[in-house]
Scaffold this motif. Structure first.
Motif, PDB file in Angstrom:
ATOM      1  N   MET A   1       0.862  -1.174   0.000  1.00 24.04           N
ATOM      2  CA  MET A   1       0.000   0.000   0.000  1.00 24.04           C
ATOM      3  C   MET A   1       0.903   1.230   0.000  1.00 24.04           C
ATOM      4  SD  MET A   1      -2.729   1.257   2.883  1.00 24.04           S
ATOM      5  CE  MET A   1      -3.619  -0.241   2.810  1.00 24.04           C
ATOM      6  N   ASN A   2       0.672   2.105  -0.935  1.00 30.19           N
ATOM      7  CA  ASN A   2       1.498   3.303  -0.997  1.00 30.19           C
ATOM      8  C   ASN A   2       0.794   4.487  -0.333  1.00 30.19           C
ATOM      9  OD1 ASN A   2      -0.423   3.984  -2.846  1.00 30.19           O
ATOM     10  ND2 ASN A   2       0.875   3.775  -4.636  1.00 30.19           N
ATOM     11  N   ALA A   3       1.488   5.600  -0.288  1.00 28.34           N
ATOM     12  CA  ALA A   3       0.992   6.770   0.440  1.00 28.34           C
ATOM     13  C   ALA A   3      -0.284   7.339  -0.174  1.00 28.34           C
ATOM     14  CB  ALA A   3       2.072   7.846   0.488  1.00 28.34           C
ATOM     15  N   SER A   4      -0.402   7.280  -1.486  1.00 27.53           N
ATOM     16  CA  SER A   4      -1.587   7.874  -2.115  1.00 27.53           C
ATOM     17  C   SER A   4      -2.850   7.073  -1.779  1.00 27.53           C
ATOM     18  CB  SER A   4      -1.407   7.981  -3.624  1.00 27.53           C
ATOM     19  OG  SER A   4      -1.268   6.706  -4.193  1.00 27.53           O
ATOM     20  N   SER A   5      -2.746   5.749  -1.749  1.00 28.28           N
ATOM     21  CA  SER A   5      -3.937   4.967  -1.408  1.00 28.28           C
ATOM     22  C   SER A   5      -4.275   5.099   0.073  1.00 28.28           C
ATOM     23  CB  SER A   5      -3.748   3.504  -1.788  1.00 28.28           C
ATOM     24  OG  SER A   5      -2.693   2.927  -1.069  1.00 28.28           O
ATOM     25  N   ARG A   6      -3.254   5.232   0.939  1.00 25.53           N
ATOM     26  CA  ARG A   6      -3.517   5.483   2.365  1.00 25.53           C
ATOM     27  C   ARG A   6      -4.225   6.811   2.544  1.00 25.53           C
ATOM     28  NH1 ARG A   6       1.492   3.400   3.566  1.00 25.53           N
ATOM     29  NH2 ARG A   6       2.399   5.466   3.487  1.00 25.53           N
ATOM     30  N   HIS A   7      -3.767   7.809   1.812  1.00 24.40           N
ATOM     31  CA  HIS A   7      -4.393   9.132   1.891  1.00 24.40           C
ATOM     32  C   HIS A   7      -5.835   9.085   1.377  1.00 24.40           C
ATOM     33  CE1 HIS A   7      -4.730  13.449   1.966  1.00 24.40           C
ATOM     34  NE2 HIS A   7      -5.075  13.452   0.689  1.00 24.40           N
TER      35      HIS A   7
END
Length: 119
Positions: A1-7
């Motif tokens: 999971m990368n930062a954009s999907s977490r955001h």
């Protein structure tokens, strides 16, 4: 999971929580029974975080319509009974027309909310 999907997940979660809080507040205020200052502020159009922050100061200085007792959970299994002040719609609207916090951004939000309710 990368930062954009977490955001993106965080954004969806917070929007859902805000929508849920606003719907609950609208439903409670529509019943016509006295409600807390925070519930009135959320139903008037403020976000839940701002309403929670300014509810205490907002309700200072006006007499509540009713005072009920509620139980608050403390650490562990302990509970504490506190007094909760409830306000009717007329008293809330009158207070909203004159209350402005010192923070200029919040004051502008309260002013917009007061104009929207008055119309």
């Amino acid at each position: 999971m990368n930062a954009s999907s977490r955001h993106a997940r965080h954004t969806i979660r917070t929007r859902a929580a805000q929508t849920r809080a606003a719907r609950r507040a609208h439903r409670l205020v529509a019943t016509g029974t006295p409600q807390t200052a925070r519930t009135h502020l959320v139903a008037a159009g403020l976000d839940d975080a701002t309403a929670k922050r300014y509810a205490g100061a907002f309700s200072r200085g006006i007499a509540p319509t009713a005072v009920v007792e509620a139980s608050v959970k403390l650490r562990g299994r302990r509970r504490k009974t506190i007094a909760v002040k409830l306000y009717d719609t007329a008293g809330f609207t009158a207070r909203l027309a004159v209350y402005r916090p010192k923070d200029l951004t919040a004051a502008a939000r309260f002013e917009q909310t007061a104009h929207r309710l008055a119309a």
